[in-house]
Design a protein around this motif. Sequence first.
Motif, PDB file in Angstrom:
ATOM      1  N   LEU A 198       0.841  -1.196   0.000  1.00  0.00           N
ATOM      2  CA  LEU A 198       0.000   0.000   0.000  1.00  0.00           C
ATOM      3  C   LEU A 198       0.878   1.249   0.000  1.00  0.00           C
ATOM      4  CD1 LEU A 198      -2.518  -1.118   2.777  1.00  0.00           C
ATOM      5  CD2 LEU A 198      -2.757  -1.414   0.304  1.00  0.00           C
ATOM      6  N   ASN A 199       0.373   2.272  -0.666  1.00  0.00           N
ATOM      7  CA  ASN A 199       1.151   3.502  -0.785  1.00  0.00           C
ATOM      8  C   ASN A 199       0.961   4.406   0.432  1.00  0.00           C
ATOM      9  OD1 ASN A 199       2.922   5.031  -2.088  1.00  0.00           O
ATOM     10  ND2 ASN A 199       1.670   5.391  -3.920  1.00  0.00           N
ATOM     11  N   THR A 200       1.156   3.826   1.588  1.00  0.00           N
ATOM     12  CA  THR A 200       1.026   4.591   2.827  1.00  0.00           C
ATOM     13  C   THR A 200       2.048   4.015   3.796  1.00  0.00           C
ATOM     14  OG1 THR A 200      -0.428   5.094   4.685  1.00  0.00           O
ATOM     15  CG2 THR A 200      -0.847   3.033   3.580  1.00  0.00           C
ATOM     16  N   GLU A 201       2.517   4.846   4.752  1.00  0.00           N
ATOM     17  CA  GLU A 201       3.607   4.350   5.600  1.00  0.00           C
ATOM     18  C   GLU A 201       3.104   3.321   6.615  1.00  0.00           C
ATOM     19  OE1 GLU A 201       6.261   7.430   6.674  1.00  0.00           O
ATOM     20  OE2 GLU A 201       7.583   6.052   7.762  1.00  0.00           O
ATOM     21  N   ASN A 202       1.942   3.549   7.194  1.00  0.00           N
ATOM     22  CA  ASN A 202       1.358   2.598   8.154  1.00  0.00           C
ATOM     23  C   ASN A 202      -0.103   2.373   7.808  1.00  0.00           C
ATOM     24  OD1 ASN A 202       3.249   4.624  10.021  1.00  0.00           O
ATOM     25  ND2 ASN A 202       3.676   2.439  10.177  1.00  0.00           N
ATOM     26  N   TYR A 203      -0.579   1.156   8.121  1.00  0.00           N
ATOM     27  CA  TYR A 203      -1.964   0.844   7.741  1.00  0.00           C
ATOM     28  C   TYR A 203      -2.819   0.390   8.921  1.00  0.00           C
ATOM     29  CZ  TYR A 203      -5.841  -1.304   5.209  1.00  0.00           C
ATOM     30  OH  TYR A 203      -7.087  -1.636   4.755  1.00  0.00           O
ATOM     31  N   LEU A 204      -2.335  -0.584   9.688  1.00  0.00           N
ATOM     32  CA  LEU A 204      -3.169  -1.173  10.745  1.00  0.00           C
ATOM     33  C   LEU A 204      -2.894  -0.538  12.106  1.00  0.00           C
ATOM     34  CD1 LEU A 204      -2.836  -5.011   9.957  1.00  0.00           C
ATOM     35  CD2 LEU A 204      -4.762  -3.531   9.384  1.00  0.00           C
ATOM     36  N   ALA A 205      -3.880  -0.664  13.000  1.00  0.00           N
ATOM     37  CA  ALA A 205      -3.722  -0.151  14.366  1.00  0.00           C
ATOM     38  C   ALA A 205      -2.908  -1.106  15.239  1.00  0.00           C
ATOM     39  CB  ALA A 205      -5.109   0.065  14.975  1.00  0.00           C
ATOM     40  N   ALA A 206      -2.614  -2.305  14.713  1.00  0.00           N
ATOM     41  CA  ALA A 206      -1.810  -3.291  15.448  1.00  0.00           C
ATOM     42  C   ALA A 206      -1.099  -4.146  14.398  1.00  0.00           C
ATOM     43  CB  ALA A 206      -2.713  -4.159  16.320  1.00  0.00           C
TER      44      ALA A 206
ATOM     45  N   ALA B  21       5.466  -3.932  10.995  1.00  0.00           N
ATOM     46  CA  ALA B  21       5.301  -3.921  12.465  1.00  0.00           C
ATOM     47  C   ALA B  21       6.063  -5.089  13.103  1.00  0.00           C
ATOM     48  CB  ALA B  21       3.823  -3.997  12.819  1.00  0.00           C
ATOM     49  N   LEU B  22       6.224  -6.185  12.380  1.00  0.00           N
ATOM     50  CA  LEU B  22       6.955  -7.349  12.914  1.00  0.00           C
ATOM     51  C   LEU B  22       8.458  -7.178  12.728  1.00  0.00           C
ATOM     52  CD1 LEU B  22       4.968 -10.350  11.335  1.00  0.00           C
ATOM     53  CD2 LEU B  22       4.306  -8.906  13.227  1.00  0.00           C
TER      54      LEU B  22
END
Length: 392
Positions: free
Chosen positions: A257-265, A284-285
Amino acid sequence: MFDYLIVGAGFAGSVLAERLATRSNKKVLVVDKRNHIAGNAYDHYNEDGILVHKYGPHIFHTNSKDVFEYLSNFTDWRPYEHRVLASVDGQMVPMPINLDTINKLYGLKLNSFEVEEFFESVAEKVPVIKTSEDVVVSKVGRELYEKFFRNYTRKQWGMDPSELDKSVTSRVPTRTNRDDRYFTDTYQAMPLHGYTRMFERLLDHPNIKVMLNTDYHDIMDFIPFKEMIFTGPVDEFFDFKYGKLPYRSLEFKHETLNTENYLAAPVVNYPNDNLYTRITEFKALTGQQHPKTAIVYEYPKAEGDPYYPVPRLENAELYNKYKKLADETPNVHFVGRLATYKYYNMDQVVAQALTLYKKLTEKSAEEAPRKPAISGSTELVEKLVARSPSKP
Ligand SMILES: Cc1cc2nc3c(=O)[nH]c(=O)nc-3n(C[C@H](O)[C@H](O)[C@H](O)COP(=O)(O)OP(=O)(O)OC[C@H]3O[C@@H](n4cnc5c(N)ncnc54)[C@H](O)[C@@H]3O)c2cc1C
Protein backbone atom coordinates in the motif's frame (compact mmCIF):
# COMPACT_ATOMS: atom_id res chain seq x y z
CA MET A 1 27.57 -41.32 -0.97
CA PHE A 2 25.50 -39.20 1.42
CA ASP A 3 25.09 -40.26 5.01
CA TYR A 4 21.65 -38.62 5.10
CA LEU A 5 19.03 -37.61 2.57
CA ILE A 6 16.89 -34.95 4.25
CA VAL A 7 13.50 -34.27 2.69
CA GLY A 8 12.40 -30.68 3.42
CA ALA A 9 14.47 -27.53 4.08
CA GLY A 10 12.20 -26.14 6.82
CA PHE A 11 13.13 -25.94 10.50
CA ALA A 12 13.08 -29.71 11.03
CA GLY A 13 15.27 -30.55 8.02
CA SER A 14 17.67 -27.60 8.28
CA VAL A 15 18.38 -27.98 12.00
CA LEU A 16 19.15 -31.68 11.52
CA ALA A 17 21.33 -30.95 8.49
CA GLU A 18 23.31 -28.40 10.50
CA ARG A 19 23.83 -30.68 13.51
CA LEU A 20 24.75 -33.75 11.46
CA ALA A 21 27.15 -31.80 9.23
CA THR A 22 28.91 -29.72 11.85
CA ARG A 23 28.83 -31.98 14.90
CA SER A 24 28.98 -35.46 13.40
CA ASN A 25 30.85 -34.68 10.17
CA LYS A 26 28.11 -36.36 8.13
CA LYS A 27 27.55 -35.71 4.43
CA VAL A 28 24.01 -34.45 3.99
CA LEU A 29 21.78 -33.81 0.99
CA VAL A 30 18.75 -31.59 1.67
CA VAL A 31 16.01 -31.58 -0.98
CA ASP A 32 12.92 -29.41 -1.10
CA LYS A 33 10.25 -29.36 -3.75
CA ARG A 34 9.79 -25.62 -3.32
CA ASN A 35 12.13 -23.08 -4.96
CA HIS A 36 13.40 -21.82 -1.61
CA ILE A 37 14.77 -22.91 1.75
CA ALA A 38 13.16 -22.13 5.17
CA GLY A 39 9.87 -24.04 4.65
CA ASN A 40 6.85 -22.13 5.84
CA ALA A 41 9.05 -19.63 7.67
CA TYR A 42 10.42 -18.33 4.33
CA ASP A 43 10.62 -14.54 4.06
CA HIS A 44 11.83 -12.36 1.20
CA TYR A 45 11.94 -8.77 -0.01
CA ASN A 46 8.95 -8.09 -2.26
CA GLU A 47 9.17 -6.03 -5.45
CA ASP A 48 8.94 -2.82 -3.42
CA GLY A 49 11.80 -3.90 -1.15
CA ILE A 50 9.66 -4.72 1.90
CA LEU A 51 10.47 -7.89 3.89
CA VAL A 52 7.37 -10.14 3.87
CA HIS A 53 6.57 -13.66 5.10
CA LYS A 54 5.33 -15.62 2.09
CA TYR A 55 3.29 -18.11 4.16
CA GLY A 56 1.75 -15.68 6.66
CA PRO A 57 3.15 -14.02 9.78
CA HIS A 58 5.73 -16.05 11.71
CA ILE A 59 6.39 -14.75 15.22
CA PHE A 60 9.15 -16.41 17.18
CA HIS A 61 8.45 -17.12 20.85
CA THR A 62 9.70 -19.81 23.20
CA ASN A 63 10.24 -20.74 26.82
CA SER A 64 13.17 -22.96 25.88
CA LYS A 65 16.57 -21.44 26.66
CA ASP A 66 18.22 -24.27 24.70
CA VAL A 67 16.24 -23.56 21.53
CA PHE A 68 16.78 -19.81 21.77
CA GLU A 69 20.51 -20.19 22.38
CA TYR A 70 20.85 -22.73 19.58
CA LEU A 71 19.20 -20.42 17.00
CA SER A 72 21.21 -17.46 18.31
CA ASN A 73 24.26 -19.08 16.68
CA PHE A 74 22.71 -18.26 13.31
CA THR A 75 20.99 -14.92 13.83
CA ASP A 76 20.89 -11.74 15.87
CA TRP A 77 17.49 -10.83 17.20
CA ARG A 78 15.11 -7.92 17.24
CA PRO A 79 13.13 -7.84 20.52
CA TYR A 80 9.47 -8.09 19.58
CA GLU A 81 6.32 -8.75 21.61
CA HIS A 82 3.34 -9.55 19.45
CA ARG A 83 0.01 -7.77 19.83
CA VAL A 84 -3.34 -8.42 18.15
CA LEU A 85 -6.57 -6.43 17.97
CA ALA A 86 -9.95 -7.90 17.07
CA SER A 87 -12.55 -5.95 15.12
CA VAL A 88 -15.79 -6.60 17.06
CA ASP A 89 -19.03 -4.57 17.12
CA GLY A 90 -17.31 -1.75 15.21
CA GLN A 91 -14.50 -1.43 17.76
CA MET A 92 -10.84 -2.51 17.86
CA VAL A 93 -10.27 -4.45 21.09
CA PRO A 94 -7.33 -6.45 22.49
CA MET A 95 -7.16 -10.17 21.71
CA PRO A 96 -6.75 -12.42 23.78
CA ILE A 97 -9.67 -11.05 25.80
CA ASN A 98 -8.39 -9.02 28.77
CA LEU A 99 -9.66 -6.35 31.18
CA ASP A 100 -9.48 -3.60 28.52
CA THR A 101 -11.36 -5.77 26.00
CA ILE A 102 -14.35 -6.08 28.35
CA ASN A 103 -14.31 -2.44 29.48
CA LYS A 104 -14.10 -1.11 25.91
CA LEU A 105 -16.67 -3.52 24.50
CA TYR A 106 -19.31 -2.83 27.16
CA GLY A 107 -18.35 0.75 28.14
CA LEU A 108 -17.47 -0.37 31.69
CA LYS A 109 -14.78 0.60 34.20
CA LEU A 110 -14.20 -2.74 35.92
CA ASN A 111 -11.00 -3.57 37.78
CA SER A 112 -9.26 -6.99 37.71
CA PHE A 113 -11.32 -8.41 40.59
CA GLU A 114 -14.58 -7.19 39.12
CA VAL A 115 -13.81 -8.58 35.68
CA GLU A 116 -13.08 -11.95 37.25
CA GLU A 117 -16.55 -11.80 38.84
CA PHE A 118 -17.93 -10.76 35.47
CA PHE A 119 -16.44 -13.84 33.77
CA GLU A 120 -17.75 -16.07 36.58
CA SER A 121 -21.23 -14.59 36.21
CA VAL A 122 -21.39 -15.26 32.45
CA ALA A 123 -19.47 -18.59 32.30
CA GLU A 124 -21.60 -21.66 31.57
CA LYS A 125 -21.30 -24.86 33.57
CA VAL A 126 -19.94 -27.62 31.31
CA PRO A 127 -19.59 -30.96 33.16
CA VAL A 128 -17.02 -32.48 30.76
CA ILE A 129 -15.01 -30.23 28.45
CA LYS A 130 -14.68 -31.99 25.11
CA THR A 131 -14.98 -29.49 22.30
CA SER A 132 -13.63 -26.05 21.42
CA GLU A 133 -17.06 -24.58 22.20
CA ASP A 134 -17.00 -26.14 25.69
CA VAL A 135 -13.60 -24.56 26.43
CA VAL A 136 -14.75 -21.04 25.63
CA VAL A 137 -18.31 -20.98 27.01
CA SER A 138 -17.08 -22.49 30.28
CA LYS A 139 -14.60 -19.62 30.65
CA VAL A 140 -16.27 -16.49 29.23
CA GLY A 141 -19.89 -17.43 28.48
CA ARG A 142 -21.91 -17.61 25.29
CA GLU A 143 -22.02 -13.92 24.29
CA LEU A 144 -18.24 -13.47 24.16
CA TYR A 145 -17.97 -16.90 22.52
CA GLU A 146 -20.29 -15.69 19.74
CA LYS A 147 -18.51 -12.34 19.34
CA PHE A 148 -14.90 -13.57 19.32
CA PHE A 149 -14.69 -17.30 18.70
CA ARG A 150 -17.60 -18.92 16.95
CA ASN A 151 -17.47 -17.30 13.53
CA TYR A 152 -13.68 -17.00 13.54
CA THR A 153 -13.38 -20.74 14.14
CA ARG A 154 -16.00 -21.49 11.49
CA LYS A 155 -14.06 -19.43 8.96
CA GLN A 156 -10.69 -20.84 10.00
CA TRP A 157 -11.68 -24.51 10.13
CA GLY A 158 -14.85 -24.70 8.04
CA MET A 159 -16.44 -26.34 11.10
CA ASP A 160 -18.37 -25.23 14.14
CA PRO A 161 -16.30 -25.12 17.39
CA SER A 162 -18.72 -27.74 18.77
CA GLU A 163 -17.29 -30.19 16.19
CA LEU A 164 -13.62 -29.46 16.96
CA ASP A 165 -11.33 -30.87 19.58
CA LYS A 166 -10.83 -28.73 22.69
CA SER A 167 -7.14 -28.22 21.82
CA VAL A 168 -7.97 -25.55 19.19
CA THR A 169 -9.34 -22.90 21.56
CA SER A 170 -7.42 -24.05 24.67
CA ARG A 171 -4.41 -22.28 23.18
CA VAL A 172 -6.08 -18.85 23.60
CA PRO A 173 -5.97 -17.54 27.19
CA THR A 174 -8.38 -15.13 28.93
CA ARG A 175 -6.85 -12.46 31.17
CA THR A 176 -8.19 -10.38 34.00
CA ASN A 177 -5.31 -7.88 33.82
CA ARG A 178 -4.34 -5.39 31.10
CA ASP A 179 -1.57 -7.52 29.57
CA ASP A 180 -2.24 -7.26 25.84
CA ARG A 181 0.71 -9.34 24.61
CA TYR A 182 -0.34 -12.25 22.44
CA PHE A 183 2.34 -14.52 23.93
CA THR A 184 3.85 -14.57 27.40
CA ASP A 185 6.94 -16.72 26.63
CA THR A 186 10.32 -15.86 28.15
CA TYR A 187 11.96 -15.34 24.77
CA GLN A 188 10.08 -13.27 22.19
CA ALA A 189 12.05 -11.92 19.25
CA MET A 190 12.32 -11.82 15.47
CA PRO A 191 15.45 -12.79 13.52
CA LEU A 192 17.09 -9.41 12.88
CA HIS A 193 17.70 -10.01 9.17
CA GLY A 194 14.77 -12.36 8.64
CA TYR A 195 14.19 -16.12 8.72
CA THR A 196 15.65 -16.93 5.30
CA ARG A 197 18.99 -15.32 6.21
CA MET A 198 19.03 -17.44 9.38
CA PHE A 199 18.39 -20.60 7.31
CA GLU A 200 21.16 -19.66 4.86
CA ARG A 201 23.55 -19.63 7.79
CA LEU A 202 22.17 -22.92 9.16
CA LEU A 203 22.79 -24.63 5.82
CA ASP A 204 26.11 -22.98 5.02
CA HIS A 205 28.55 -25.88 5.48
CA PRO A 206 30.72 -27.86 3.02
CA ASN A 207 29.09 -31.11 4.17
CA ILE A 208 25.60 -29.85 3.22
CA LYS A 209 24.27 -29.84 -0.34
CA VAL A 210 20.87 -28.30 -1.04
CA MET A 211 18.68 -29.19 -4.02
CA LEU A 212 15.62 -27.02 -4.54
CA ASN A 213 12.69 -27.58 -6.94
CA THR A 214 13.21 -31.27 -6.25
CA ASP A 215 10.62 -33.79 -5.13
CA TYR A 216 12.42 -36.58 -3.29
CA HIS A 217 10.50 -39.18 -5.34
CA ASP A 218 12.38 -37.99 -8.43
CA ILE A 219 15.87 -38.54 -7.04
CA MET A 220 15.83 -41.11 -4.29
CA ASP A 221 16.43 -44.10 -6.55
CA PHE A 222 19.47 -42.47 -8.14
CA ILE A 223 21.19 -40.92 -5.17
CA PRO A 224 23.14 -43.14 -2.80
CA PHE A 225 22.44 -42.45 0.87
CA LYS A 226 22.45 -44.40 4.09
CA GLU A 227 19.51 -42.95 6.02
CA MET A 228 16.62 -40.62 5.33
CA ILE A 229 15.15 -37.85 7.45
CA PHE A 230 11.65 -37.15 6.22
CA THR A 231 9.85 -33.88 7.08
CA GLY A 232 7.13 -34.03 4.40
CA PRO A 233 3.56 -35.38 4.81
CA VAL A 234 3.60 -38.86 6.37
CA ASP A 235 0.53 -40.05 4.41
CA GLU A 236 2.22 -39.09 1.13
CA PHE A 237 5.32 -41.10 2.11
CA PHE A 238 3.16 -44.21 2.35
CA ASP A 239 1.27 -43.46 -0.90
CA PHE A 240 -1.90 -42.58 1.06
CA LYS A 241 -2.30 -46.27 1.90
CA TYR A 242 -4.96 -45.59 4.56
CA GLY A 243 -6.37 -42.45 2.88
CA LYS A 244 -5.53 -38.76 3.08
CA LEU A 245 -4.87 -37.03 6.39
CA PRO A 246 -7.13 -33.93 6.37
CA TYR A 247 -5.54 -30.48 6.49
CA ARG A 248 -6.92 -26.97 6.47
CA SER A 249 -5.24 -24.68 3.98
CA LEU A 250 -4.92 -20.93 3.47
CA GLU A 251 -4.72 -18.54 0.58
CA PHE A 252 -2.44 -15.57 1.21
CA LYS A 253 -3.29 -12.33 -0.59
CA HIS A 254 -0.27 -10.01 -0.38
CA GLU A 255 -0.56 -6.27 -1.10
CA THR A 256 1.71 -3.24 -0.95
CA LEU A 257 0.00 0.00 0.00
CA ASN A 258 1.15 3.50 -0.78
CA THR A 259 1.03 4.59 2.83
CA GLU A 260 3.61 4.35 5.60
CA ASN A 261 1.36 2.60 8.15
CA TYR A 262 -1.96 0.84 7.74
CA LEU A 263 -3.17 -1.17 10.75
CA ALA A 264 -3.72 -0.15 14.37
CA ALA A 265 -1.81 -3.29 15.45
CA PRO A 266 0.62 -5.73 13.79
CA VAL A 267 -2.33 -8.12 13.27
CA VAL A 268 -6.06 -7.38 13.21
CA ASN A 269 -8.49 -10.30 13.50
CA TYR A 270 -11.92 -10.18 11.85
CA PRO A 271 -14.03 -12.79 13.64
CA ASN A 272 -17.38 -11.80 12.15
CA ASP A 273 -16.86 -9.74 8.98
CA ASN A 274 -15.15 -10.50 5.66
CA LEU A 275 -14.07 -13.81 4.17
CA TYR A 276 -10.52 -13.43 5.47
CA THR A 277 -9.67 -14.13 9.13
CA ARG A 278 -6.95 -11.58 9.69
CA ILE A 279 -4.65 -8.94 8.18
CA THR A 280 -0.95 -8.62 9.07
CA GLU A 281 1.28 -5.59 8.50
CA PHE A 282 4.84 -6.89 8.11
CA LYS A 283 6.77 -3.74 8.96
CA ALA A 284 5.30 -3.92 12.47
CA LEU A 285 6.96 -7.35 12.91
CA THR A 286 10.27 -6.62 11.24
CA GLY A 287 10.79 -2.99 12.30
CA GLN A 288 11.68 -2.06 8.73
CA GLN A 289 11.44 1.64 7.81
CA HIS A 290 9.89 2.18 4.39
CA PRO A 291 7.59 4.84 2.87
CA LYS A 292 5.16 2.09 1.72
CA THR A 293 3.73 -0.81 3.72
CA ALA A 294 3.04 -4.50 2.93
CA ILE A 295 0.09 -6.46 4.26
CA VAL A 296 -1.31 -9.95 3.86
CA TYR A 297 -4.88 -11.21 4.06
CA GLU A 298 -5.49 -14.84 5.05
CA TYR A 299 -8.38 -16.70 3.44
CA PRO A 300 -8.92 -20.18 4.91
CA LYS A 301 -9.81 -22.95 2.46
CA ALA A 302 -10.24 -26.69 2.35
CA GLU A 303 -7.86 -27.50 -0.54
CA GLY A 304 -4.28 -26.40 -1.14
CA ASP A 305 -0.96 -26.62 0.69
CA PRO A 306 -1.27 -28.56 3.94
CA TYR A 307 -1.06 -26.04 6.82
CA TYR A 308 -3.13 -27.05 9.82
CA PRO A 309 -3.86 -30.70 10.73
CA VAL A 310 -7.57 -30.88 11.55
CA PRO A 311 -7.78 -31.85 15.23
CA ARG A 312 -10.55 -34.45 15.36
CA LEU A 313 -10.47 -37.86 16.98
CA GLU A 314 -10.87 -39.81 13.73
CA ASN A 315 -7.90 -37.94 12.21
CA ALA A 316 -5.70 -38.76 15.21
CA GLU A 317 -6.69 -42.41 14.79
CA LEU A 318 -5.83 -42.31 11.09
CA TYR A 319 -2.47 -40.70 11.88
CA ASN A 320 -1.72 -43.43 14.44
CA LYS A 321 -2.00 -46.01 11.65
CA TYR A 322 0.60 -44.10 9.63
CA LYS A 323 2.76 -43.65 12.73
CA LYS A 324 2.85 -47.41 13.18
CA LEU A 325 4.12 -47.80 9.60
CA ALA A 326 6.63 -45.00 10.17
CA ASP A 327 7.94 -46.67 13.34
CA GLU A 328 8.39 -49.92 11.40
CA THR A 329 10.32 -48.32 8.50
CA PRO A 330 14.04 -48.87 8.95
CA ASN A 331 16.56 -46.06 8.26
CA VAL A 332 13.87 -43.40 7.84
CA HIS A 333 13.25 -40.84 10.61
CA PHE A 334 10.02 -38.84 10.59
CA VAL A 335 10.19 -35.37 12.12
CA GLY A 336 8.43 -31.98 11.89
CA ARG A 337 4.85 -30.84 11.61
CA LEU A 338 3.86 -32.73 8.42
CA ALA A 339 5.64 -35.99 9.23
CA THR A 340 4.06 -36.16 12.69
CA TYR A 341 0.69 -34.61 11.71
CA LYS A 342 0.64 -32.07 14.51
CA TYR A 343 0.49 -28.29 14.65
CA TYR A 344 3.82 -27.25 16.11
CA ASN A 345 5.26 -23.80 16.60
CA MET A 346 8.72 -23.20 15.21
CA ASP A 347 10.46 -23.59 18.56
CA GLN A 348 8.76 -26.95 19.12
CA VAL A 349 9.99 -28.22 15.76
CA VAL A 350 13.54 -27.05 16.54
CA ALA A 351 13.35 -28.89 19.88
CA GLN A 352 12.00 -32.01 18.14
CA ALA A 353 14.87 -31.89 15.62
CA LEU A 354 17.51 -31.42 18.32
CA THR A 355 16.06 -34.39 20.23
CA LEU A 356 16.18 -36.57 17.11
CA TYR A 357 19.79 -35.51 16.50
CA LYS A 358 20.70 -36.64 20.02
CA LYS A 359 18.98 -39.98 19.42
CA LEU A 360 20.81 -40.49 16.12
CA THR A 361 24.22 -39.80 17.66
CA GLU A 362 23.49 -42.19 20.53
CA LYS A 363 22.38 -44.82 18.01
CA SER A 364 25.43 -44.44 15.75
CA ALA A 365 27.73 -44.65 18.78
CA GLU A 366 26.18 -48.05 19.56
CA GLU A 367 26.20 -49.46 16.02
CA ALA A 368 28.90 -50.81 13.79
CA PRO A 369 29.00 -49.44 10.21
CA ARG A 370 26.44 -51.12 7.96
CA LYS A 371 25.45 -51.30 4.32
CA PRO A 372 23.64 -48.38 2.63
CA ALA A 373 19.84 -48.64 2.59
CA ILE A 374 19.62 -47.45 -0.99
CA SER A 375 22.38 -47.01 -3.54
CA GLY A 376 22.74 -45.30 -6.91
CA SER A 377 25.12 -43.52 -9.22
CA THR A 378 27.41 -40.97 -7.57
CA GLU A 379 28.07 -39.36 -10.94
CA LEU A 380 24.40 -38.48 -11.27
CA VAL A 381 24.35 -37.03 -7.78
CA GLU A 382 27.19 -34.67 -8.62
CA LYS A 383 25.30 -33.54 -11.73
CA LEU A 384 21.98 -33.09 -9.96
CA VAL A 385 23.54 -31.20 -7.09
CA ALA A 386 25.53 -28.97 -9.43
CA ARG A 387 22.32 -28.08 -11.34
CA SER A 388 20.35 -27.17 -8.26
CA PRO A 389 20.56 -23.64 -6.85
CA SER A 390 21.70 -23.82 -3.27
CA LYS A 391 20.14 -20.47 -2.33
CA PRO A 392 16.71 -19.11 -3.21
C1 LIG B 1 -0.03 -19.54 8.53
C2 LIG B 1 0.96 -20.08 9.53
C3 LIG B 1 1.45 -19.22 10.49
C4 LIG B 1 2.36 -19.70 11.44
N1 LIG B 1 2.81 -18.84 12.38
C5 LIG B 1 3.70 -19.26 13.30
C6 LIG B 1 4.17 -18.37 14.31
O1 LIG B 1 3.79 -17.19 14.35
N2 LIG B 1 5.04 -18.84 15.22
C7 LIG B 1 5.49 -20.15 15.21
O2 LIG B 1 6.30 -20.52 16.07
N3 LIG B 1 5.05 -21.02 14.27
C8 LIG B 1 4.17 -20.62 13.32
N4 LIG B 1 3.71 -21.48 12.36
C9 LIG B 1 4.22 -22.88 12.37
C10 LIG B 1 5.52 -23.01 11.57
O3 LIG B 1 5.29 -22.69 10.22
C11 LIG B 1 6.02 -24.47 11.71
O4 LIG B 1 6.28 -24.76 13.04
C12 LIG B 1 7.30 -24.76 10.93
O5 LIG B 1 7.28 -24.24 9.63
C13 LIG B 1 7.49 -26.26 10.88
O6 LIG B 1 8.71 -26.60 10.25
P1 LIG B 1 8.82 -27.99 9.50
O7 LIG B 1 10.23 -28.11 9.07
O8 LIG B 1 8.23 -29.07 10.33
O9 LIG B 1 7.83 -27.87 8.24
P2 LIG B 1 7.88 -26.96 6.94
O10 LIG B 1 8.39 -25.59 7.25
O11 LIG B 1 6.56 -27.05 6.30
O12 LIG B 1 8.97 -27.70 6.02
C14 LIG B 1 8.69 -28.91 5.36
C15 LIG B 1 9.28 -28.80 3.97
O13 LIG B 1 9.17 -30.09 3.33
C16 LIG B 1 9.02 -29.86 1.96
N5 LIG B 1 8.46 -31.05 1.32
C17 LIG B 1 7.24 -31.60 1.54
N6 LIG B 1 7.06 -32.67 0.72
C18 LIG B 1 8.18 -32.79 -0.03
C19 LIG B 1 8.60 -33.67 -1.05
N7 LIG B 1 7.78 -34.66 -1.52
N8 LIG B 1 9.83 -33.52 -1.61
C20 LIG B 1 10.64 -32.49 -1.20
N9 LIG B 1 10.29 -31.61 -0.22
C21 LIG B 1 9.08 -31.76 0.35
C22 LIG B 1 8.07 -28.67 1.90
O14 LIG B 1 8.16 -28.00 0.65
C23 LIG B 1 8.54 -27.80 3.07
O15 LIG B 1 9.41 -26.77 2.66
C24 LIG B 1 2.78 -21.05 11.42
C25 LIG B 1 2.28 -21.91 10.44
C26 LIG B 1 1.37 -21.44 9.51
C27 LIG B 1 0.81 -22.38 8.48
